[in-house]
Design an enzyme around this catalytic site. Structure first.
Site, PDB file in Angstrom:
ATOM      1  N   ARG A 275       0.850  -1.282  -0.010  1.00 41.61           N
ATOM      2  CA  ARG A 275      -0.154   0.084   0.067  1.00 41.61           C
ATOM      3  C   ARG A 275       0.880   1.166   0.011  1.00 41.61           C
ATOM      4  NH1 ARG A 275      -3.524  -2.770  -1.250  1.00 41.61           N
ATOM      5  NH2 ARG A 275      -5.556  -3.072  -0.637  1.00 41.61           N
ATOM      6  N   GLU A 304      -4.335   7.518  -4.996  1.00 43.00           N
ATOM      7  CA  GLU A 304      -4.222   6.502  -6.478  1.00 43.00           C
ATOM      8  C   GLU A 304      -5.622   7.186  -7.191  1.00 43.00           C
ATOM      9  OE1 GLU A 304      -4.184   2.697  -5.401  1.00 43.00           O
ATOM     10  OE2 GLU A 304      -2.122   2.717  -4.788  1.00 43.00           O
ATOM     11  N   HIS A 323      -1.314   0.121  -9.576  1.00 47.29           N
ATOM     12  CA  HIS A 323      -1.995  -0.843  -8.657  1.00 47.29           C
ATOM     13  C   HIS A 323      -2.494  -2.040  -9.581  1.00 47.29           C
ATOM     14  CE1 HIS A 323      -3.930  -1.154  -4.316  1.00 47.29           C
ATOM     15  NE2 HIS A 323      -3.791  -2.316  -5.232  1.00 47.29           N
TER      16      HIS A 323
HETATM   17  O1  LIG Z   1      -4.297  -4.227  -3.539  1.00 44.43           O
HETATM   18  C1  LIG Z   1      -5.258  -5.314  -3.692  1.00 44.43           C
HETATM   19  C2  LIG Z   1      -5.756  -5.892  -2.613  1.00 44.43           C
HETATM   20  O2  LIG Z   1      -5.834  -5.430  -1.558  1.00 44.43           O
HETATM   21  O3  LIG Z   1      -6.611  -7.005  -2.969  1.00 44.43           O
END
Ligand SMILES: O=CC(=O)O
Length: 358
Positions: A275, A304, A323
């Site tokens: 993260r 993001e 991401h």
């Molecule tokens: O980042 C992706 C998730 O948390 O599944």
């Protein structure tokens, strides 16, 4: 039962629209539907999960039928009175939303392994059970982490750019040199299933040593990859490649900061696929732009999307992805199916397949 399973499925299909169209239904059909738990799905999720919800015959669900997030005000309206909620990581599940949903809400299922978008305290206070999607995405995330690590350390983005734009004059002895995994020390910040899966994939590149740090030693996981437990300081000092794999919690918020970067070698590569909030981005910018560290590969940022004019985008030694660590068709479908099954089990009062215990 007056309303057949087939008729119910037809009704559920009809309900799948942000407009919640229910026209053309007889009053008996509507009555039958209205006894089922009501669920709101905050996004167009991959087909596996929708199929499970539709074919269950156990819920009436409404879907925000879009690939973009549901606007907050719309979400606050739509959740009123629901029994279950299936969300993705862009939805902030906080006191405001839970108040808007009201006391019927008993089950929340997130199609993500991360849960920093959920206010756990508020959910616990209200006795709402939580499903999430670990394990099914481990392979995809580990693969992407290896990909971004090699892309960053071997400067692949810079290299393709040079090749395309005329910078490729001739073969030069030190041009576009990077750092190799052979004989290196790889550090993992936060050793869980994903960290182990990354190490397993990196080992064949002839890594010399794996080290890790966490709240406490995790000998069972570490023994699978022969990794040594070290302090955060040592992790920073020894790692040639430092991969961040921890969850974002109050303890890990901005744990990767000036202090950590200042201890790293100037030949080290920093990788984050967990993260964005675990990194102080100003400190990272400083470390990259001054040559304190050699490069960074990030799949996650704050915010993001990261604005295109963000200073990190100006750096050649910073690779930024939007991401996508779990973004394979197989994995996203598996996440969607698991989220749907968690939700249904929760609504039936059964143990979920993957439940976050508070
Ligand atoms: O980042 C992706 C998730 O948390 O599944």
């Amino acid at each position: 039962m007056w309303c057949s399973r087939m008729a119910l499925r037809r009704l559920q299909r009809i309900a799948v629209t942000p407009l919640n169209i229910t026209g053309g239904l007889t009053s008996n059909m509507q009555r039958e539907m209205s006894t089922l738990p009501r669920v709101y799905v905050t996004r167009q999720i991959p087909p596996e999960g929708l199929k499970i919800l539709r074919e269950s015959g156990q819920v009436q669900f409404e879907l925000w039928d879009s690939d973009d997030p549901v606007p907050r005000q719309e979400l606050l309206q739509r959740v009123k009175g629901v029994d279950g909620l299936l969300c993705v990581l862009t939805e902030k599940i906080d006191a405001e939303l839970l108040d808007a949903a009201g006391p019927n809400l008993k089950v929340l299922s997130t199609m993500s392994v991360g849960f920093d978008h959920l206010s756990l305290e508020e959910l616990k206070k209200r006795g709402i059970r939580i499903g999430y999607t670990p394990e099914v995405l481990t392979d995809a995330v580990a693969e992407l982490t290896v990909a971004v690590l090699l892309t960053t350390s071997r400067r692949l983005i810079e290299a393709t750019h040079e090749a395309k734009t005329g910078g490729w004059g001739t073969w030069r002895t030190l041009w576009l040199c990077g750092y190799e995994l052979a004989n290196s020390t790889v550090g993992i910040l936060g050793l869980g299933r994903i960290g182990v899966a990354i190490a397993e994939r990196l080992a064949p590149f002839k890594v010399k040593k794996f080290i890790y740090t966490d709240m406490e030693p995790r000998p069972e996981l570490a023994s699978a990859i022969n990794a040594e437990y070290v302090s955060l300081d040592e992790l920073a000092k020894q790692s040639d490649f430092l991969a961040v794999c921890c969850a974002l919690t109050p303890e890990t918020k901005e744990i990767c900061n000036k202090e950590l970067f200042s201890k790293m070698k100037n030949t080290s590569i920093f990788i984050n696929t967990s993260r964005g909030g675990v990194v102080n981005q100003e400190d990272l910018y400083e470390a990259l732009s001054t040559g304190q560290i050699a490069g960074a590969g990030l799949d996650v940022t704050v915010p993001e999307p990261l604005p295109t004019n963000h200073p990190l985008f100006t750096l050649k030694n910073c690779v930024i992805l939007p991401h996508i660590a779990s973004a394979s068709y197989t994995t996203r479908n598996a996440m969607s199916a698991l989220a749907a099954n968690n939700l249904l089990r929760g609504l039936r009062g059964e143990p979920m397949i993957k439940e976050l215990k508070l």
